[in-house]
Enzyme design. Sequence first.
Site, short mmCIF file in Angstrom:
data_model
loop_
_atom_site.label_atom_id
_atom_site.label_comp_id
_atom_site.label_asym_id
_atom_site.label_seq_id
_atom_site.Cartn_x
_atom_site.Cartn_y
_atom_site.Cartn_z
N ASP A 1 62.55 37.35 -60.09
CA ASP A 1 61.41 38.64 -59.10
C ASP A 1 61.57 39.55 -60.04
OD1 ASP A 1 58.63 38.97 -59.49
OD2 ASP A 1 59.11 39.06 -57.27
N HIS B 1 58.05 41.38 -60.30
CA HIS B 1 58.10 41.54 -59.11
C HIS B 1 56.95 41.89 -58.38
CE1 HIS B 1 60.32 44.77 -56.00
NE2 HIS B 1 59.37 43.43 -55.46
N ARG C 1 74.85 36.44 -42.06
CA ARG C 1 76.03 36.78 -41.44
C ARG C 1 75.88 36.02 -40.66
NH1 ARG C 1 73.92 43.20 -41.48
NH2 ARG C 1 72.04 41.73 -41.44
N GLU D 1 64.60 47.77 -62.03
CA GLU D 1 63.24 47.47 -62.64
C GLU D 1 62.00 48.84 -62.45
OE1 GLU D 1 61.20 46.27 -59.03
OE2 GLU D 1 62.90 44.29 -59.52
N GLY E 1 64.40 38.12 -54.48
CA GLY E 1 64.79 39.28 -52.92
C GLY E 1 65.57 40.77 -53.50
N ARG E 2 66.30 41.17 -54.40
CA ARG E 2 66.15 42.19 -54.72
C ARG E 2 67.11 42.61 -55.84
NH1 ARG E 2 61.65 43.82 -52.46
NH2 ARG E 2 62.17 45.53 -51.36
N LEU F 1 68.05 33.65 -44.94
CA LEU F 1 67.49 32.94 -44.21
C LEU F 1 66.55 33.25 -42.89
CD1 LEU F 1 66.60 29.19 -44.30
CD2 LEU F 1 68.22 29.00 -42.18
N GLY F 2 65.92 34.53 -43.73
CA GLY F 2 65.44 35.13 -42.03
C GLY F 2 64.31 35.02 -42.01
N ARG F 3 62.43 35.79 -41.86
CA ARG F 3 61.07 34.99 -42.14
C ARG F 3 61.45 34.29 -43.01
NH1 ARG F 3 61.16 40.53 -39.75
NH2 ARG F 3 61.42 40.99 -41.87
N ILE F 4 61.34 34.91 -44.76
CA ILE F 4 60.88 34.52 -45.49
C ILE F 4 61.79 32.83 -45.96
CG2 ILE F 4 60.37 34.75 -48.11
CD1 ILE F 4 59.59 37.80 -47.56
P1 NAP Z 1 64.70 38.77 -42.78
O1 NAP Z 1 63.23 38.43 -41.98
O2 NAP Z 1 65.18 40.19 -41.91
O3 NAP Z 1 65.04 37.82 -43.63
C1 NAP Z 1 66.48 38.71 -44.00
C2 NAP Z 1 67.71 37.52 -44.04
O4 NAP Z 1 68.75 38.28 -44.61
C3 NAP Z 1 68.21 37.51 -42.62
O5 NAP Z 1 68.41 36.33 -42.48
C4 NAP Z 1 69.63 37.65 -42.17
O6 NAP Z 1 70.30 37.45 -41.44
C5 NAP Z 1 69.88 38.07 -43.59
N1 NAP Z 1 71.28 39.35 -44.39
C6 NAP Z 1 70.51 40.40 -43.66
N2 NAP Z 1 72.02 40.80 -44.35
C7 NAP Z 1 72.88 39.77 -44.55
C8 NAP Z 1 74.01 40.05 -45.70
N3 NAP Z 1 74.84 40.93 -45.77
N4 NAP Z 1 74.59 38.78 -45.72
C9 NAP Z 1 74.03 37.43 -45.81
N5 NAP Z 1 72.70 37.66 -45.21
C10 NAP Z 1 71.96 39.01 -44.69
O7 NAP Z 1 63.68 39.64 -44.46
P2 NAP Z 1 61.81 39.36 -44.67
O8 NAP Z 1 61.25 39.50 -44.41
O9 NAP Z 1 62.80 37.64 -45.12
O10 NAP Z 1 62.41 40.05 -46.43
C11 NAP Z 1 63.25 39.65 -46.93
C12 NAP Z 1 63.83 40.52 -48.20
O11 NAP Z 1 63.19 39.84 -48.98
C13 NAP Z 1 63.48 42.07 -48.51
O12 NAP Z 1 64.54 42.49 -47.09
C14 NAP Z 1 62.86 42.50 -49.58
O13 NAP Z 1 64.14 42.96 -49.84
C15 NAP Z 1 62.67 41.10 -49.77
N6 NAP Z 1 61.51 40.74 -50.82
C16 NAP Z 1 61.01 41.09 -51.80
C17 NAP Z 1 59.35 40.35 -52.50
C18 NAP Z 1 59.43 40.74 -53.77
O14 NAP Z 1 58.01 40.36 -53.89
N7 NAP Z 1 59.93 40.15 -54.63
C19 NAP Z 1 58.35 39.79 -51.37
C20 NAP Z 1 58.78 40.36 -49.37
C21 NAP Z 1 59.82 40.84 -49.69
P3 NAP Z 1 72.34 38.00 -40.84
O15 NAP Z 1 71.20 38.63 -40.03
O16 NAP Z 1 72.06 36.86 -39.94
O17 NAP Z 1 72.83 38.17 -42.11
C1 8YV Z 2 56.64 44.45 -52.74
C2 8YV Z 2 58.05 43.85 -51.89
O1 8YV Z 2 56.10 44.02 -54.32
O2 8YV Z 2 57.57 43.78 -49.51
C3 8YV Z 2 58.70 43.73 -49.84
O3 8YV Z 2 59.83 43.93 -50.87
O4 8YV Z 2 59.54 43.74 -53.14
C4 8YV Z 2 57.34 43.31 -52.20
O5 8YV Z 2 55.86 42.69 -51.22
C5 8YV Z 2 57.08 45.41 -52.27
O6 8YV Z 2 57.48 46.10 -51.46
C6 8YV Z 2 55.84 46.71 -53.48
O7 8YV Z 2 56.93 48.05 -53.70
#
Ligand code: NAP
Ligand code: 8YV
Length: 323
Positions: free
Chosen positions: A257, A280, A176, A262, A232-233, A153-156
């Site tokens: 996604d 993705h 965490r 991948e 996420g990943r 539960l971060g930004r996204i």
């Molecule tokens: P963020 O703001 O840093 O949020 C990450 C959240 O995950 C935080 O609330 C953090 O809380 C929690 N977290 C981190 N490590 C953890 C652990 N070991 N156990 C439990 N919770 C944990 O990041 P965001 O901007 O929301 O982005 C999150 C992720 O989404 C990215 O890192 C990326 O992998 C993925 N993403 C995917 C796409 C896509 O295209 N599918 C696009 C954008 C992002 P705590 O620090 O309190 O644990």
């Molecule tokens: C992108 C993502 O598609 O921001 C991320 O973490 O997974 C996606 O927004 C990816 O980073 C492109 O490599």
Amino acid sequence: MGQKQTILVLGKFNTTVLERLKPEFDLIHLVDGDSSKLDADAKPAIKAVINSIGVRLPNSLMDQLPNLEIISNFGVGYDGIDARYAAQKNIMVTNTPDVLTEEVADTALGLLINTVRELPRAQNHLLQGKWQQGGYPLSKLSLRERKVGIFGLGRIGKAIARRVEAFNLPVSYHNRSKAADVSYTYYPSLIELAEAVDTLILVAPASAETNHAVNKDVLAALGKNGVLINVGRGSLVDEKALIKALQDGVIAAAGLDVFEKEPHVPEELMQMENVVLLPHIASASELTRLNMSNLVIDNLLGWFGSGEVVTPVFETQTVTRKY
Ligand code: NAP
Ligand code: 8YV
């Protein structure tokens, strides 16, 4: 006039946005992201690397670039870079948070609805001319009466939670640490969260700690009405355990996604009726990718201008520029 600094671009990148760098920098663009193709002679001049779509940047490349100052990552997730290693070498790493948050949250909700209401399959029914023979069957699942859990539960995650609230569904989460600015129910472990909900949305970063966090026990806890959504990943999920859970009815459905290897997607997943698969694309609109590309460049221009970047990753927050 002094010599221009050189920037290495690894992977596909918006060429119009790259133009912003050209007045001040020489660019080496390896579109396939294969840094082994880099000429040895070119290495000493490289001051910055843009790490673009799907590229992993090996530590050995940081070792081979003696004058590397900054890696500007295209994407908020920077698991393709060992940022701790970069920090040890006084290399700045930046990522692209915020500019993609709402887009990814929109995609997560779209994927969830498509998964429970089978919209892609219903469209195929129409396109294949089957409507004349009969309507598409009722979807076995519904979004109604679901309890949603968010892992990360971060930004996204928070942007997803706001949307889920608007759908009148309760939200719980696991991080965490408990988030101070929300009133959603917190669970100190992922398995407790999975036990409490029937819909689990994954949006935590990839790390050693989160690797295969969703294993067979978490899937069993989610239960037979369970729906798993992953934006996420791929590494967050033990994909083999997921395939088995879907085959055996341990959970009901999944919307994915992201995948472990991948662009490889396991054949078993592609054959299943109860999954929706995306390549993705959660952030992949022209608008959001343009904003991400510009932030990649803003970080570089900031570094080589004032010495300040816009969005450093936390591991390299104390890295400073040496003049
Ligand atoms: P963020 O703001 O840093 O949020 C990450 C959240 O995950 C935080 O609330 C953090 O809380 C929690 N977290 C981190 N490590 C953890 C652990 N070991 N156990 C439990 N919770 C944990 O990041 P965001 O901007 O929301 O982005 C999150 C992720 O989404 C990215 O890192 C990326 O992998 C993925 N993403 C995917 C796409 C896509 O295209 N599918 C696009 C954008 C992002 P705590 O620090 O309190 O644990
Ligand atoms: C992108 C993502 O598609 O921001 C991320 O973490 O997974 C996606 O927004 C990816 O980073 C492109 O490599």
